[in-house]
Write an enzyme that holds these catalytic residues in place. Structure first.
Site, short mmCIF file in Angstrom:
data_model
loop_
_atom_site.label_atom_id
_atom_site.label_comp_id
_atom_site.label_asym_id
_atom_site.label_seq_id
_atom_site.Cartn_x
_atom_site.Cartn_y
_atom_site.Cartn_z
N GLY A 160 0.84 -1.20 0.00
CA GLY A 160 0.00 0.00 0.00
C GLY A 160 0.87 1.24 0.00
O GLY A 160 2.05 1.19 -0.36
N CYS A 161 0.27 2.33 0.45
CA CYS A 161 0.98 3.62 0.46
C CYS A 161 2.36 3.51 1.10
O CYS A 161 2.48 2.99 2.21
CB CYS A 161 0.11 4.61 1.23
SG CYS A 161 0.95 6.14 1.57
#
Ligand code: MHO
Length: 180
Positions: free
Chosen positions: A12-13
């Protein structure tokens, strides 16, 4: 034994992944960036379209005498959801996919073995979709993405998404976390 090894994970981020691994002892540097795709020298804007093939990742340098690659795998899997394809929480797109980019064969074997173990132990209700791929190129993210959590602790994303992950890290992996 070498005193320095590189591991690359995307979950993810990259602000999250960077912040998590910065807290581990034996980790000497963490750099957010892009890997796993095909566009050369991609920008954040390009990666955000999902069309460069790259994932947001963190490149982790660690001392294998101080922390094991298996420890990094355990932390990585515990602190992201490896069952949501091209998605991590509210962040959607192939740039947010779950990916392990190995830098040697030993890492590949360990990552595969670890995923098999998670599946065998039925840790998740849904199948693990984590991609395992050899690291080809890694491109550092723009400066303003570096050290993002430390520099923007008050930002809503940091407070609501990253801080709870760090709390969980300290609770579950107290032995691996650097002294504050
Ligand atoms: N949803 C977040 C993700 C940032 S991350 C570096 C945002 O757009 O701010 O992809």
């Amino acid at each position: 034994m070498k005193d320095h090894e590189v591991a690359v994970f995307g979950g993810g981020c990259f602000w999250c992944v960077e912040a998590i691994f910065q807290n581990l002892r034996g980790v000497t540097s963490v750099t957010p960036g892009y890997a796993g795709g095909f566009t050369e020298n991609p920008t954040y804007a390009q990666v955000s379209t999902g069309e460069t093939g790259h994932a947001e990742v963190a490149r982790i340098e660690f001392d294998p005498g101080a922390i094991f690659y298996e420890d990094l795998l355990e932390v990585f899997f515990e602190l992201h959801n490896p069952t949501t394809k091209n998605r991590q929480g509210a962040d959607i797109g192939s740039q947010y996919r779950s990916i392990v980019l190995y830098t040697n064969e030993d890492q590949r074997e360990k990552a595969e073995k670890y995923i098999h173990k998670l599946e065998r132990d039925k840790i998740y209700a849904s199948p693990i979709v984590t991609e395992i791929k050899k690291l080809d190129n890694f491109y550092s993210a723009e400066n303003y993405h570096q050290n993002y959590y430390e520099a923007h602790k008050d930002a809503p994303y940091c407070q609501f998404i990253i801080s709870p992950k760090l709390k969980k890290l300290r609770q579950k992996f107290a032995k691996l976390v650097k002294d504050q």
